[in-house]
Every structure is written in C-alpha cells, then in structure tokens.
Design an enzyme around this catalytic site. Sequence first.
Site, mmCIF file in Angstrom:
data_model
loop_
_atom_site.group_PDB
_atom_site.id
_atom_site.type_symbol
_atom_site.label_atom_id
_atom_site.label_comp_id
_atom_site.label_asym_id
_atom_site.label_seq_id
_atom_site.Cartn_x
_atom_site.Cartn_y
_atom_site.Cartn_z
ATOM 1 N N SER A 145 -7.710 2.403 21.490
ATOM 2 C CA SER A 145 -8.346 3.791 21.319
ATOM 3 C C SER A 145 -7.485 4.733 20.821
ATOM 4 C CB SER A 145 -8.653 4.401 22.599
ATOM 5 O OG SER A 145 -9.192 5.641 22.601
ATOM 6 N N TYR A 159 -6.173 5.970 31.408
ATOM 7 C CA TYR A 159 -7.016 5.201 30.409
ATOM 8 C C TYR A 159 -6.150 5.275 29.148
ATOM 9 C CZ TYR A 159 -10.410 4.645 26.889
ATOM 10 O OH TYR A 159 -10.937 3.867 25.536
HETATM 11 P P1 NAP Z 1 -19.282 1.195 27.110
HETATM 12 O O1 NAP Z 1 -20.363 1.315 26.274
HETATM 13 O O2 NAP Z 1 -18.958 1.731 28.452
HETATM 14 O O3 NAP Z 1 -19.187 -0.560 27.240
HETATM 15 C C1 NAP Z 1 -18.065 -1.027 27.917
HETATM 16 C C2 NAP Z 1 -18.115 -2.492 28.019
HETATM 17 O O4 NAP Z 1 -17.239 -2.978 28.914
HETATM 18 C C3 NAP Z 1 -19.636 -2.913 28.451
HETATM 19 O O5 NAP Z 1 -19.910 -4.436 27.881
HETATM 20 C C4 NAP Z 1 -19.506 -3.195 30.066
HETATM 21 O O6 NAP Z 1 -20.232 -4.329 30.718
HETATM 22 C C5 NAP Z 1 -17.804 -3.938 29.931
HETATM 23 N N1 NAP Z 1 -17.328 -3.839 31.383
HETATM 24 C C6 NAP Z 1 -17.243 -2.562 32.069
HETATM 25 N N2 NAP Z 1 -16.474 -2.913 33.205
HETATM 26 C C7 NAP Z 1 -16.058 -4.409 33.137
HETATM 27 C C8 NAP Z 1 -15.253 -5.129 33.856
HETATM 28 N N3 NAP Z 1 -14.870 -4.584 35.081
HETATM 29 N N4 NAP Z 1 -15.255 -6.369 33.346
HETATM 30 C C9 NAP Z 1 -15.459 -6.658 32.282
HETATM 31 N N5 NAP Z 1 -16.355 -5.989 31.552
HETATM 32 C C10 NAP Z 1 -16.625 -4.792 31.838
HETATM 33 O O7 NAP Z 1 -17.806 1.331 26.088
HETATM 34 P P2 NAP Z 1 -17.534 1.550 24.477
HETATM 35 O O8 NAP Z 1 -17.858 2.927 24.225
HETATM 36 O O9 NAP Z 1 -18.647 0.530 23.948
HETATM 37 O O10 NAP Z 1 -16.178 1.013 24.539
HETATM 38 C C11 NAP Z 1 -15.788 -0.113 23.864
HETATM 39 C C12 NAP Z 1 -14.351 -0.235 23.797
HETATM 40 O O11 NAP Z 1 -14.060 0.828 22.920
HETATM 41 C C13 NAP Z 1 -13.599 -0.089 24.699
HETATM 42 O O12 NAP Z 1 -12.329 -1.023 24.766
HETATM 43 C C14 NAP Z 1 -13.272 1.584 24.799
HETATM 44 O O13 NAP Z 1 -11.881 1.816 25.405
HETATM 45 C C15 NAP Z 1 -13.003 1.487 23.477
HETATM 46 N N6 NAP Z 1 -13.005 2.873 22.997
HETATM 47 C C16 NAP Z 1 -14.179 3.459 22.996
HETATM 48 C C17 NAP Z 1 -14.182 4.912 22.326
HETATM 49 C C18 NAP Z 1 -15.627 5.901 22.494
HETATM 50 O O14 NAP Z 1 -15.752 6.733 22.130
HETATM 51 N N7 NAP Z 1 -16.537 5.159 23.027
HETATM 52 C C19 NAP Z 1 -13.262 5.542 21.742
HETATM 53 C C20 NAP Z 1 -12.114 4.710 21.468
HETATM 54 C C21 NAP Z 1 -12.078 3.372 22.193
HETATM 55 P P3 NAP Z 1 -21.630 -3.911 31.646
HETATM 56 O O15 NAP Z 1 -22.286 -3.568 30.382
HETATM 57 O O16 NAP Z 1 -21.997 -4.789 32.181
HETATM 58 O O17 NAP Z 1 -21.079 -2.719 32.197
#
Ligand code: NAP
Length: 246
Positions: A145, A159
């Site tokens: 991130s 985080y």
């Molecule tokens: P998201 O929509 O909240 O999805 C999170 C994913 O992680 C889901 O598949 C969830 O499974 C899984 N997860 C949650 N708790 C877990 C656990 N205890 N063990 C294993 N898996 C787990 O997040 P996202 O925004 O797509 O983010 C994906 C990645 O991108 C992350 O690494 C995040 O840090 C990074 N990121 C996101 C952003 C942003 O703006 N969105 C920015 C920078 C980086 P469930 O569906 O079963 O809960």
Amino acid sequence: MSQPTPLLLIAGGSRGIGAATAIAAARDGYDVALTYANNKAAADNVAREIHNLGRRAHVIKADTALEGDIENIFQEVDAVGGLEAIVYNSAVTGKNSSLAEVETETLRQVLDINLLGAMIVAREGAKRLSRKHGGKGGSIVFISSRASHYGSAGEYVWYAASKGGVDSLTVGLARELAPEGVRVNAVSPGPIDTDMHRPGRLEEAIKRFPFGRAGTPEEVAEAVMFLVSERSAFTSGAILNVSGAA
Ligand code: NAP
C-alpha cells in the site's frame, strides 16, 4: 504429455482487489485457488465467474493469521497441483484511531494478517516453487500500500507499518529467491474503491487525489497480472505504485 493448467493461489480472493485479480487470472489462462476468511458468498461468486471463463476455481476458507489455516491452504493447493504463482492480498486495517487509543489486540491482528501471514504464505510457497526445493520456479506478488510511505497518521499507523514490512519483505525475498527461479514483487495501490474504506472516506479523500478519482480493483489487477506473468520476466524486487500519482 500435455502440461497441467497453471494454478494461481490468491490469499484473500473473495472481494475487492483480490476478486478482480482472481478473475483477471482466469482470463489470462490460470486456474485459481482463492481463499476467503468470512465471506463465502462473495468467494463463491468469484468462483462462478472463473468457471464462466472456462477455468477451474478452488475456494478455500482460511484466516491467514492462523498458521494451521495456511497449512490447510497448501494441502489443498498441493492436491490440485500446478502451482505457478502466489498473490498475497489479505489485509485489514482495524478501526480508525490514533496509536494512543488502539488496543494491542488490533495491533496483533493487523500484523498477523498483513505481515506474518504474508511471510508464512511466502515461506510455504517458496518451498513449492523454488528450484532448490524441487520446484519449477514461479512468481510471488504481495499487495502492499502507498500507506507504507505516507504512514496513515490518525487513521491506522499500524496498518501502514505492516505494509512497510511487506515492502522490505519484497526486496529481501526477491534477492533471496532470485537464484532459485522465483521472482518476488509488490503492487502498491493508492486509494482504490473497495469495501476496505469506512463509508465516506474515499469521497472525502478524492479531493486530494491527483487523478481526482479513486482507482478500480480491475486497474490494480492488471498490474498484479503483469508481475505474475512472464511478461515481467526480468522484474523482481519491484514495488509498483498503482496509485494515480498519489
Ligand atoms: P477488501 O475489499 O476489504 O478485501 C480484503 C480481502 O482480505 C477479502 O478477500 C477478505 O476476505 C480477506 N481477508 C480479510 N480478513 C482476512 C483474514 N483474517 N485472513 C485471510 N483473508 C482475510 O480489501 P481491498 O481494498 O480489496 O484490499 C486488498 C489489498 O489491497 C489489501 O492488501 C490492502 O491492504 C491493499 N490496499 C488497498 C487499498 C484500497 O484503497 N482499497 C489501498 C492500498 C492497498 P473476506 O471477504 O472473507 O472478508
């Protein structure tokens, strides 16, 4: 003898960036093992889309804070065979607050999922992919991130720090595994429109983004699949910002 279809493992493939990556991988010709923690319905929807693209999907329930669950992921992946690449996408932020107000339990949970889980999954993956261990080589991509650079003050510095760890892991592991045929890279997204944000956060923050909008999960998935595939054959140890200049 025909080669088995390559298998891509995505930890956290049920929603957001992980789900978009799972679907992009199927489009690129991979079968996909995707894990979810709580949201089985979302994981099953992704699996359905993968089937519709003519590829196989293997849905695995796993909390990647738990080593036993990670062992189970790899037992299932070993049974399928053909593992070529791993994307570690699972992450949580914990509730927004200053560090002074956060519970230790939240700190542990975030580090266990975002960083320790990434390390253990990469360790188990390396044992399977590395030529030194009898594998054929392959690719590991971490989802980091831009928070690792900005620090997320007042929201979730823990985080951001976990993602700083992911960045270091990427650089070090890339050097460690290069002689063994495994490339290791990270994609570092900026603000992406997913469930991860509390309601209203993105709308508020958009005013400060150079592109004047958030990214989409599909835009991140494109970069992930570039790093997964041989199109990036000489790229390892890279941390690719997909952040609209943020
Ligand atoms: P998201 O929509 O909240 O999805 C999170 C994913 O992680 C889901 O598949 C969830 O499974 C899984 N997860 C949650 N708790 C877990 C656990 N205890 N063990 C294993 N898996 C787990 O997040 P996202 O925004 O797509 O983010 C994906 C990645 O991108 C992350 O690494 C995040 O840090 C990074 N990121 C996101 C952003 C942003 O703006 N969105 C920015 C920078 C980086 P469930 O569906 O079963 O809960």
